[in-house]
Design an enzyme around this catalytic site. Structure first.
Site, short mmCIF file in Angstrom:
data_model
loop_
_atom_site.label_atom_id
_atom_site.label_comp_id
_atom_site.label_asym_id
_atom_site.label_seq_id
_atom_site.Cartn_x
_atom_site.Cartn_y
_atom_site.Cartn_z
N ASP A 157 0.82 -1.22 0.00
CA ASP A 157 0.00 0.00 0.00
C ASP A 157 0.85 1.26 0.00
OD1 ASP A 157 -2.95 1.04 1.93
OD2 ASP A 157 -2.33 1.36 -0.14
N ARG A 161 -0.65 8.95 0.95
CA ARG A 161 -1.50 9.02 2.15
C ARG A 161 -0.92 8.20 3.30
NH1 ARG A 161 -4.07 5.98 -1.56
NH2 ARG A 161 -4.00 3.73 -1.17
N ASN A 162 -0.05 7.21 2.98
CA ASN A 162 0.51 6.35 4.03
C ASN A 162 1.89 6.78 4.48
OD1 ASN A 162 -1.73 4.72 4.23
ND2 ASN A 162 -1.09 3.41 2.53
N ASP A 178 2.45 3.65 7.47
CA ASP A 178 1.29 2.81 7.75
C ASP A 178 1.49 1.43 7.11
OD1 ASP A 178 -1.84 3.76 8.65
OD2 ASP A 178 -1.46 1.74 7.91
#
Ligand SMILES: CN1CCN(c2ccc(C(=O)Nc3n[nH]c4c3C=[N+](C(=O)[C@H](O)c3ccccc3)C4)cc2)CC1
Length: 315
Positions: A157, A161-162, A178
């Site tokens: 992922d 955003r992470n 994340d």
């Protein structure tokens, strides 16, 4: 799952520190993720020659289901295993009969996507960041990804955003923050069930959304999309296309266009990350070499222009 044995074994023999709850003070909430809430917190010194440490405390909402508990612990286990300057550090956990806290490095700048959007000029929608600064952010993440690749760890992922920033001021560092999706399940219900607007299809390689195959080469594809996010100041990839049409567009060979302000060397690196078959894509080591070359050439060219005081088109 062998990872869980690894976890419980290390919890017992102490390689993952379990801090006494009395040493943890949580203040304001700073984020609400799908896997729990994140609070600004302090790890109180345990004796007078220690200092209090600012931390981020991640906790599972009370009454969370059993499997999200083990998923939650799995994230702690994953983060605790890694030691790298571009991966958010996990200090350890704190368990009591109310629940589990994961104690993480405090990243005061927030997530990378929000930062890229905040640094966008309101009128022109262009980034106010220098190319050099964008390349620095890109190289930080590539370095963290190279570490994961060398540890044969597939993240699944990679996206702006992470990622998290140490701060918003000069000298900021960005880290992968994340690992919620790094669990070894083929296709995460999390994305399908929640039907979130940000379905990761926009970051997925063809073999991932066609056959559910994740590898370091699908992480490289996602990194190419992250590179595009950085140079497009946080736009959603494939603007104007629905999730479903992204699938058709990409499988039939369609690719993102170059961001408006982007050296051609960097766009060529993105295209290399988006080669249709995994083996044609670069390793993260090659990505870093490519971007560092871009950095040198770009800097030399821009310096050259100033020196020669002539109008010269940028590469
Ligand atoms: C004006 N601005 C507004 C935003 N603001 C913030 C907004 C968010 C944060 C924040 O979440 N910081 C974090 N530090 N450590 C961890 C964090 C999240 N973690 C997690 O594990 C989260 O799950 C996570 C992970 C990756 C990306 C997002 C969230 C671990 C800090 C400042 C600064 C001032």
């Amino acid at each position: 799952n062998p990872n869980y044995e690894w976890f419980s074994e290390r919890l017992l023999n102490g390689t993952i520190k379990d801090y006494d709850r009395s040493r943890i003070r949580t203040d304001s909430i700073i984020g609400k993720g799908a896997f729990g809430e994140v609070y600004r917190g302090t790890l109180l010194a345990s004796n007078e020659n220690e200092k209090d440490i600012q931390i981020a405390v991640k906790q599972l909402p009370n009454g969370a289901k059993e499997n999200s508990k083990s998923d939650f612990l799995f994230e702690a286990l994953t983060l605790c295993k890694f030691q790298h300057k571009n991966i958010v550090r996990c200090l350890g956990i704190s368990t009591d009969n109310y629940g589990i806290y994961i104690l993480l490095e405090m990243m005061a700048g927030g997530d990378l996507r929000s930062y890229l959007r905040q640094t966008r000029d309101k009128e022109t929608k262009r980034s106010t960041l220098q190319i050099r600064e964008m390349l620095s952010l890109a190289l930080d993440i590539a370095s963290g990804c190279q570490y994961l690749e060398s540890n044969k760890f597939v993240h699944r992922d990679i996206a702006a955003r992470n990622c998290l920033l140490t701060s918003k001021s000069a000298g900021k560092q960005v880290k992968i923050g994340d690992f919620g999706l790094a669990r070894d399940i083929v296709m995460s219900d999390y994305y399908r069930k929640e039907g979130q607007a940000l379905l990761p299809v926009r970051w997925m390689s063809p073999e991932t959304f066609q056959d559910g195959i994740f590898s370091s080469k699908s992480d490289v594809w996602a990194y190419g999309i992250l590179l595009w996010e950085i140079f497009s100041s946080g736009f959603i990839p494939y603007p104007g296309l629905s999730n479903f049409s992204v699938l058709n567009f990409v499988t039939s060979g369609g690719r993102l266009e170059s961001p408006a302000v982007c050296p051609s060397y960097v766009y060529n690196t993105m295209l290399w990350c988006w080669a249709d078959t995994p083996e044609k894509r670069p390793t993260f080591t090659q990505v870093i070499e490519d971007l560092e070359l871009a950095n040198r050439i770009y800097v030399d060219c821009s310096v050259g222009v100033h020196k020669r005081k002539t109008k010269q088109s940028h590469p």
